[in-house]
Scaffold this motif. Structure first.
Motif, PDB file in Angstrom:
ATOM      1  N   GLU A 144      -9.286  -0.350   0.527  1.00  0.00           N
ATOM      2  CA  GLU A 144      -9.516  -1.260  -0.588  1.00  0.00           C
ATOM      3  C   GLU A 144      -8.530  -1.058  -1.738  1.00  0.00           C
ATOM      4  N   PRO A 187      -8.580  -6.636  -0.155  1.00  0.00           N
ATOM      5  CA  PRO A 187      -9.966  -6.822  -0.599  1.00  0.00           C
ATOM      6  C   PRO A 187     -10.958  -6.397   0.486  1.00  0.00           C
ATOM      7  N   SER A 188     -12.142  -6.046   0.088  1.00  0.00           N
ATOM      8  CA  SER A 188     -13.154  -5.548   1.026  1.00  0.00           C
ATOM      9  C   SER A 188     -13.491  -6.572   2.103  1.00  0.00           C
TER      10      SER A 188
END
Length: 267
Positions: A72, A76-77
């Protein structure tokens, strides 16, 4: 590289790449051609950091639950899928991520114990147009013909499948010192570019793979003995004649073209 890395899980075959030259070779391999990138087994993001800079649709598949916090930093997650890549149906995954109509570049440092089934699953996914894969040298020898000049009988099913559907070439070598911790074997990075019109259509992959399993189950035995329990004597005799092979030939010594022709005569 000086960044602190987590401990490597031996059960998952983890060795973290630290050679910047090898990293640069891998992460720039198909950056001009690709329209989207998938990284399988990114670990703590050693390649991810540089792949993310290409600003293409980019998703990773990682099995180890320790690594999202590292990844991360770079993506992005929602771009991280925490799963075993062998359990993912890739074509469904690409559709879910809305990249099924893009030319996908797949990047992976393949763990030795699952490198073969993963490679086969990648070959079967038509959206994957490019691959940059790191193998232990022993497996790479089964993908690139005659890498070892001391072996003049290197033909096998993995080589046939790889080179029927992709143009394959060695990108670079990665000695043990390129990793942390150093493995006990050398590694090879291989580039794959999908053939637009393969001699055997991808729709026949399952049938072709089944034929190759029969052919190479006893690749040092004479061809007539290996195949006689699978095909009628008449069909075999006709296929052998049209393919220019003898009953006494052995599959390990065949060229890619002969194997493809024999399959087409027997299918």
């Amino acid at each position: 590289m000086t960044k602190t890395l987590p401990w490597a899980d031996k059960n998952l075959g983890q060795h973290f790449l630290r050679s910047q030259n090898v990293i640069d070779s891998i992460t720039n391999d198909f950056k001009e051609e690709a329209q989207a990138i998938i990284e399988v087994g990114p670990g703590p993001g050693i390649l991810t950091e540089f792949l993310a800079k290409h600003e293409l649709p980019f998703f990773v598949i990682e099995k180890d639950k320790r690594f999202p916090e590292y990844l991360e930093q770079f993506i992005p997650s929602e771009a991280i899928t925490l799963s075993d890549a062998l359990e993912i149906h890739l074509e469904d995954f690409f559709e879910q991520k809305e990249i099924n109509n893009k030319d996908i570049w797949l990047v992976s440092n393949l763990p030795y114990n699952v490198s073969v089934p993963l490679l086969i699953s990648f070959i079967k996914a038509p959206q994957i147009k490019y691959m940059t894969l790191m193998f232990q040298r022993e497996v790479a020898d089964k993908v690139i013909s005659f890498m070892n000049p001391k072996k003049n009988k290197s033909m096998g099913s993995l080589l046939v499948l790889s080179q029927t559907y992709f143009d394959v070439s060695v990108l670079c070598q990665a000695p043990p010192g390129a990793f942390q911790p150093p493995p006990k074997v050398d590694s090879t990075v291989v580039s794959f570019k999908r053939r637009e019109n393969p001699v055997i259509a991808l729709s026949e992959f399952k049938q072709f793979e089944s034929f190759l399993r029969k052919l190479f189950q006893f690749k040092r035995k004479q061809l007539g003995s290996v195949l006689k329990s699978h095909y009628s004597p008449e069909k075999l005799a006709d296929a052998f004649e049209k393919s220019g092979v003898l009953r006494t030939d052995r599959a390990e010594s065949f060229s890619l073209e002969i194997i493809q022709n024999l399959y087409k005569e027997l299918r």
